[in-house]
Enzyme design. Structure first.
Site, PDB file in Angstrom:
ATOM      1  N   CYS A   2       0.871  -1.182   0.000  1.00 48.42           N
ATOM      2  CA  CYS A   2       0.000   0.000   0.000  1.00 48.42           C
ATOM      3  C   CYS A   2       0.903   1.225   0.000  1.00 48.42           C
ATOM      4  CB  CYS A   2      -0.833   0.013   1.277  1.00 48.42           C
ATOM      5  SG  CYS A   2      -1.806  -1.454   1.531  1.00 48.42           S
ATOM      6  N   ARG A  27       1.265   1.726  -6.037  1.00 47.87           N
ATOM      7  CA  ARG A  27       1.445   0.728  -4.963  1.00 47.87           C
ATOM      8  C   ARG A  27       0.123   0.072  -4.567  1.00 47.87           C
ATOM      9  NH1 ARG A  27       6.248   1.251  -2.275  1.00 47.87           N
ATOM     10  NH2 ARG A  27       5.375   0.217  -0.459  1.00 47.87           N
ATOM     11  N   TRP A  74      -3.666  -1.621  -1.242  1.00 43.65           N
ATOM     12  CA  TRP A  74      -3.578  -2.855  -2.020  1.00 43.65           C
ATOM     13  C   TRP A  74      -4.036  -3.922  -1.040  1.00 43.65           C
ATOM     14  CZ3 TRP A  74      -2.905  -4.237  -6.927  1.00 43.65           C
ATOM     15  CH2 TRP A  74      -2.616  -5.567  -7.195  1.00 43.65           C
ATOM     16  N   ASN A 100       1.112   0.169   6.002  1.00 40.63           N
ATOM     17  CA  ASN A 100       1.480  -0.653   4.845  1.00 40.63           C
ATOM     18  C   ASN A 100       2.215  -1.865   5.390  1.00 40.63           C
ATOM     19  OD1 ASN A 100       2.283  -1.755   2.396  1.00 40.63           O
ATOM     20  ND2 ASN A 100       4.189  -0.571   2.381  1.00 40.63           N
ATOM     21  N   GLY A 101       1.734  -3.072   5.047  1.00 44.09           N
ATOM     22  CA  GLY A 101       2.402  -4.296   5.497  1.00 44.09           C
ATOM     23  C   GLY A 101       1.366  -5.353   5.856  1.00 44.09           C
ATOM     24  N   GLU A 481       8.355 -20.031 -21.144  1.00 44.77           N
ATOM     25  CA  GLU A 481       8.211 -18.698 -20.554  1.00 44.77           C
ATOM     26  C   GLU A 481       9.255 -17.742 -21.122  1.00 44.77           C
ATOM     27  OE1 GLU A 481       6.053 -17.148 -19.084  1.00 44.77           O
ATOM     28  OE2 GLU A 481       7.094 -15.398 -18.276  1.00 44.77           O
ATOM     29  N   LYS A 485       8.293 -14.232 -22.966  1.00 46.84           N
ATOM     30  CA  LYS A 485       8.825 -12.933 -22.537  1.00 46.84           C
ATOM     31  C   LYS A 485       9.478 -12.212 -23.706  1.00 46.84           C
ATOM     32  CE  LYS A 485       7.384 -12.104 -18.764  1.00 46.84           C
ATOM     33  NZ  LYS A 485       6.319 -12.952 -19.152  1.00 46.84           N
ATOM     34  N   GLU A 488       6.800 -11.043 -26.285  1.00 49.20           N
ATOM     35  CA  GLU A 488       5.821 -10.007 -25.929  1.00 49.20           C
ATOM     36  C   GLU A 488       6.459  -8.647 -25.672  1.00 49.20           C
ATOM     37  OE1 GLU A 488       3.605 -10.358 -22.258  1.00 49.20           O
ATOM     38  OE2 GLU A 488       5.095 -11.694 -21.416  1.00 49.20           O
ATOM     39  N   HIS A 504      12.190 -34.050 -34.538  1.00 51.86           N
ATOM     40  CA  HIS A 504      10.957 -34.472 -35.252  1.00 51.86           C
ATOM     41  C   HIS A 504      10.413 -33.362 -36.136  1.00 51.86           C
ATOM     42  CE1 HIS A 504      10.953 -38.153 -32.925  1.00 51.86           C
ATOM     43  NE2 HIS A 504      11.224 -37.421 -31.867  1.00 51.86           N
ATOM     44  N   LYS A 603      -2.627  -5.555 -19.522  1.00 44.09           N
ATOM     45  CA  LYS A 603      -2.162  -6.225 -18.301  1.00 44.09           C
ATOM     46  C   LYS A 603      -3.145  -7.317 -17.890  1.00 44.09           C
ATOM     47  CE  LYS A 603       0.476  -7.162 -14.916  1.00 44.09           C
ATOM     48  NZ  LYS A 603       1.685  -7.950 -15.252  1.00 44.09           N
TER      49      LYS A 603
HETATM   50  C1  AGP Z   1       2.486 -12.529 -19.378  1.00 43.66           C
HETATM   51  O1  AGP Z   1       3.678 -11.778 -19.412  1.00 43.66           O
HETATM   52  C2  AGP Z   1       1.391 -11.872 -20.159  1.00 43.66           C
HETATM   53  N1  AGP Z   1       1.197 -10.548 -19.695  1.00 43.66           N
HETATM   54  C3  AGP Z   1       0.130 -12.721 -20.239  1.00 43.66           C
HETATM   55  O2  AGP Z   1       0.460 -13.902 -20.932  1.00 43.66           O
HETATM   56  C4  AGP Z   1      -0.530 -13.121 -18.909  1.00 43.66           C
HETATM   57  O3  AGP Z   1       0.277 -14.038 -18.226  1.00 43.66           O
HETATM   58  C5  AGP Z   1      -1.882 -13.795 -19.210  1.00 43.66           C
HETATM   59  O4  AGP Z   1      -2.711 -12.853 -19.866  1.00 43.66           O
HETATM   60  C6  AGP Z   1      -2.588 -14.322 -17.968  1.00 43.66           C
HETATM   61  O5  AGP Z   1      -2.888 -13.268 -17.099  1.00 43.66           O
HETATM   62  P1  AGP Z   1      -3.460 -13.611 -15.642  1.00 43.66           P
HETATM   63  O6  AGP Z   1      -2.368 -14.288 -14.883  1.00 43.66           O
HETATM   64  O7  AGP Z   1      -3.824 -12.282 -15.040  1.00 43.66           O
HETATM   65  O8  AGP Z   1      -4.653 -14.516 -15.819  1.00 43.66           O
END
Ligand code: AGP
Length: 608
Positions: A2, A27, A74, A100-101, A481, A485, A488, A504, A603
């Site tokens: 927070c 935050r 938060w 905060n904590g 992963e 990364k 994206e 294959h 996001k």
């Molecule tokens: C990950 O870097 C991406 N931003 C995206 O793949 C994300 O992981 C995915 O949309 C799932 O989001 P969530 O964990 O909020 O469900």
């Protein structure tokens, strides 16, 4: 995480508090509030939602006062409601505090205080602090706070004011950040530097177990025992924008470096005092666990990769068959579930439409559903039967980093919880793995401290148009992963693949100089992965290996090595993913990409 602010001086505190909260909104933004001293009374205004809601309420009521504290929340304990919003007050509304904590022993303290007649109005852990101060208050606010913090366990940065003192703020700090801005006969309190920077560049950083009495006449700092502490004035050189990122160039980099803390915070409420795994919010007792025949994990993107790691942990330790489904596929494949299935929905935002739809599908088939999320009060918390929280704090960068490692550590501990309930691991083995899990934050710290080779490799390959990420066993989710990364945030086409599968078909892609990242950490398939490295190298690929410290042999074969500390094989995923996050970050920066807001991405994907 927070944000708290405070002001004492000769100006109206309200615009200063609101400006500070604006700077700290990153935050947390579940709710916000402020408390202002005015004519022997403390006026408290609190609103649910982001700061704009509080701004409207403040504009209407126009509070005025030279002393005040504020908070942007938060949520960690208690849903985002007005009653749970800070500031919180004691029974007589004479003392007001922001915090905060996480207070770990708040239930015990609350029970004790209620037994003494204290009336609680919220579900939060924070409110106990206001009543503890009230319990100890005999006219000396500083002393009352001193006695109160002595009873607190957990983390806190807190600020308290009382209607008996028109120009006094008392603050205390343990494990959550707190700074004091030094003005001319006016002083500013905040969780973070950005909130004070427009008023002063001279600050005190309060250290752990320090507290302070702040009036317009000055700041008196002591330790929790009351012994005076001499503080050096820190002159901040950052711009305001840099300060919001704590000096990092981007939120994503800041959040990568926050991972040790995110892992620690996530672990904090998952072990009881005897070191036993604890999952209160999950409504899944040991009896239920023993009846389970199958676990189904549903998730998207990075969370899906966390699910692939969890599959290996749960199957290996708890001996329950696990299937991992991409949420958008799961709900259309007529999944076979029943009351003996546990569905785990992993979603840091708690709002991903495909995963929420998967939750409803699983529930309609009689499965028990638990959600793993970073956002208290998110939709998943209302739809799942039980919730396990990661405490990574708000993640501003679109690319998931600290929320991923927090999901992984929560899932590792959950897998141990299942293993203990089903007696598939000895206590000795569980304790040994638990100790290794507790070492993870320091091991991540170690990786973060040595990123020179990662930057170098990123510079060399930044203009490549194709990348392969290969792995086997626990290295495969890491490879997937790493590829995501890179895709994206740098917009380079990158493919994560099972190393054993290359022959294959995909090995046809290999040509001179095509770069391949290979997750080659210590594992039972290490020899195999070395063979896969030879396969792609023989066809001209450049190789970047993620390897375990001490594996010097690999340096003779590959072009770059990103080393990670050794740990139990299954736990190595949480370490191996860190250099790949940094690699993607530096690649994207070299290419001039906007790493915090990559194109086409959001996001939280709240549409199907
Ligand atoms: C990950 O870097 C991406 N931003 C995206 O793949 C994300 O992981 C995915 O949309 C799932 O989001 P969530 O964990 O909020 O469900």
């Amino acid at each position: 995480m927070c944000g708290i602010v405070g002001y004492v001086g000769d100006k109206n505190s309200v615009p200063i508090l609101m400006g500070g909260l604006k700077k700290l909104e990153y935050r947390g933004y579940d709710s916000a509030g402020l408390a202002v001293f005015n004519n022997g009374k403390i006026e408290v205004i609190r609103e649910v939602g982001n700061l704009a809601h509080l701004e409207k309420a403040v504009a209407k009521k126009e509070p005025y006062g030279n002393l005040g504290i504020g908070h942007t929340r938060w949520a960690t304990h208690g849903r985002p409601t007005k009653e749970n919003a800070h500031p919180h007050t004691d029974c007589k509304n004479g003392i007001s505090i922001v915090h905060n904590g996480i207070i770990e022993n708040f239930l015990e303290l609350k029970k004790n205080l209620m037994g003494k007649g204290h009336i609680f109005r919220s579900e939060t852990d924070t409110e106990v602090i206001a009543h503890l101060i009230e319990k100890h208050y005999d006219g000396d606010l500083f002393k009352a706070v001193q006695y109160a913090v002595d009873e607190l366990e957990g983390s806190f940065a807190l600020a308290a004011i009382s209607r008996d003192f028109p120009d006094l703020i008392v603050v205390a700090r343990k494990d959550s950040p707190l700074v004091i801005g030094l003005g001319d006969n006016e002083y500013f309190v905040a969780s973070d530097i950005p909130a004070v920077l427009s008023h002063t560049k001279n600050i005190f950083i309060l250290e752990n177990h320090e507290m302070a009495k702040i009036t317009p006449r000055g700041v008196w700092v002591t330790n929790f025992e009351g012994k005076e502490v001499k503080k050096d004035i820190l002159k901040v050189k950052w711009s305001e924008e840099a300060a919001e990122k704590s000096g990092y160039e981007d939120f994503m980099l800041k959040e990568i470096y926050e991972q040790p803390k995110a892992i620690k915070e996530t672990m904090r409420d998952k072990f009881d005092r005897n070191g036993q795994m604890l999952f209160e919010g999950m409504q899944l007792g040991e009896e239920d666990v023993c009846k389970l025949k199958k676990v189904v994990i549903i998730a998207c993107g990075t969370s899906y990769h966390a699910g692939l790691v969890a599959k290996q942990a749960i199957e290996h330790w708890a001996k329950i068959p696990v299937e991992v489904d991409i949420s958008s596929e799961f709900r259309y494949c007529d999944p076979i579930l029943d009351e003996n299935t546990l569905a785990i929905a992993i979603t840091q935002s708690g709002e991903t439409a495909d995963t929420l739809a998967g939750v409803r599908e699983a529930k309609s088939k009689g499965a028990r559903v638990i959600g793993i999320t970073n956002v208290l009060g998110s939709t998943i918390t209302r739809e799942a039967d039980g919730v396990v929280y990661t405490h990574a704090g708000p993640e501003i960068g679109v690319a998931a980093t600290k929320t991923l490692v927090s999901q992984m550590v929560a899932l590792y501990i959950f897998a141990l919880y299942l293993a203990r309930a089903r007696n598939t691991l000895s206590d000795k083995k569980i304790s040994a793995i638990t100790e290794e899990i507790k070492n993870l934050p320091d091991q991540v710290e170690k990786i973060l401290s040595g990123n020179g080779v990662i930057k170098k490799a990123a510079k060399k390959y930044a203009n490549c148009t194709n990348f392969l990420f290969l792995g086997r066993g626990i290295g495969l989710p890491v490879a997937l992963e790493g590829a995501l990364k890179l895709k994206e945030i740098s917009y380079i086409h990158a493919e994560g693949y099972a190393a054993g599968e290359m022959k294959h078909g995909p090995i046809a892609l290999i040509d001179d100089g095509v770069p391949a990242v290979v997750v080659a950490t210590k594992s039972k398939v290490h020899e195999k992965i070395l063979g896969n490295i030879q396969e792609v190298k023989a066809r001209g690929a450049d190789i970047i290996a993620v390897s375990s410290f001490g594996d010097t042999e690999i340096e003779k074969v590959v072009d770059y090595v990103f080393y990670i500390p050794e740990t139990t094989e299954i736990l190595s995923a949480i370490l191996a993913v860190v250099p790949l996050q940094l690699f993607a970050y530096y690649m994207a920066k070299t290419r001039g990409c906007n790493v915090d807001q990559p194109k086409n991405l959001a996001k939280s994907v709240t549409v199907e």
